[in-house]
Write an enzyme that holds these catalytic residues in place. Sequence first.
Site, mmCIF file in Angstrom:
data_model
loop_
_atom_site.group_PDB
_atom_site.id
_atom_site.type_symbol
_atom_site.label_atom_id
_atom_site.label_comp_id
_atom_site.label_asym_id
_atom_site.label_seq_id
_atom_site.Cartn_x
_atom_site.Cartn_y
_atom_site.Cartn_z
ATOM 1 N N VAL A 8 0.779 -1.302 0.133
ATOM 2 C CA VAL A 8 -0.086 -0.107 0.002
ATOM 3 C C VAL A 8 0.864 1.160 -0.106
ATOM 4 O O VAL A 8 2.106 1.090 0.192
ATOM 5 C CB VAL A 8 -1.081 -0.076 1.217
ATOM 6 C CG1 VAL A 8 -1.991 -1.187 1.032
ATOM 7 C CG2 VAL A 8 -0.309 -0.283 2.527
ATOM 8 N N SER A 9 0.128 2.400 -0.367
ATOM 9 C CA SER A 9 1.118 3.699 -0.831
ATOM 10 C C SER A 9 1.446 4.450 0.653
ATOM 11 O O SER A 9 2.225 4.894 0.803
ATOM 12 C CB SER A 9 0.606 4.548 -1.756
ATOM 13 O OG SER A 9 0.338 3.536 -2.761
ATOM 14 N N THR A 10 0.334 4.416 1.589
ATOM 15 C CA THR A 10 0.572 5.124 2.759
ATOM 16 C C THR A 10 0.537 4.477 3.977
ATOM 17 O O THR A 10 -0.147 3.332 4.006
ATOM 18 C CB THR A 10 -0.428 6.287 2.693
ATOM 19 O OG1 THR A 10 -1.693 5.603 2.912
ATOM 20 C CG2 THR A 10 -0.585 7.049 1.461
ATOM 21 N N GLN A 13 -3.043 3.328 4.952
ATOM 22 C CA GLN A 13 -3.659 2.300 4.142
ATOM 23 C C GLN A 13 -3.433 0.831 4.842
ATOM 24 O O GLN A 13 -2.394 0.807 5.606
ATOM 25 C CB GLN A 13 -3.252 2.373 2.710
ATOM 26 C CG GLN A 13 -3.996 3.629 2.027
ATOM 27 C CD GLN A 13 -3.248 3.648 0.501
ATOM 28 O OE1 GLN A 13 -2.177 3.142 0.279
ATOM 29 N NE2 GLN A 13 -4.190 4.117 -0.341
#
Length: 187
Positions: A8-10, A13
Amino acid sequence: MRIGYARVSTLEQSTDLQAEALRAAGCDRVYLEKASGARIDRPELRRVLNDVLRAGDTLVVWKLDRLARSLKQLIATAEDLGAKGIGLVSLTDAIDTTTPGGMLTFHIFGAIAEFERALIKERTIAGLQEARRRGKKGGRPRTFKDNDVAAARALMNAGELPVRDIARRMGVSVATLYRHIGKQADG
């Protein structure tokens, strides 16, 4: 062996959905990472690609964009895996590079994903330009105001405090302090 990789990017998340799908797809191990896809250095992915996977294994991802952010990077990764005798499966894209049809589908989906990212970037740039045209200024609000710069300059000229202490007192980093002092001197 089927090895899963979820990203996931952040930090906000969750990898839960991806991890659950990878386990349901028969992955013996699942490696989780919270890092932007744009980052070149993703430690868990590097570990999976360099240290975990062996010939005969299959790398399973939830979606191709979890693995790479550009078509070039995606194809290079798939070719490297193939050269080592490692398959690639993308669950949501229904791709399995161990078959000729899966390899064709992989290349088509990769091209579409890159096209979609280019469109998003183009729309974002157009939106920012339109906002600037209407007089909107983007970015983070300045916290180091002109009167703060003047106060910091006076403290520096007095020579009684180290620059580090002045920066701390002003609530900024030393680099920010020098950047603003320099701007005022130039301006």
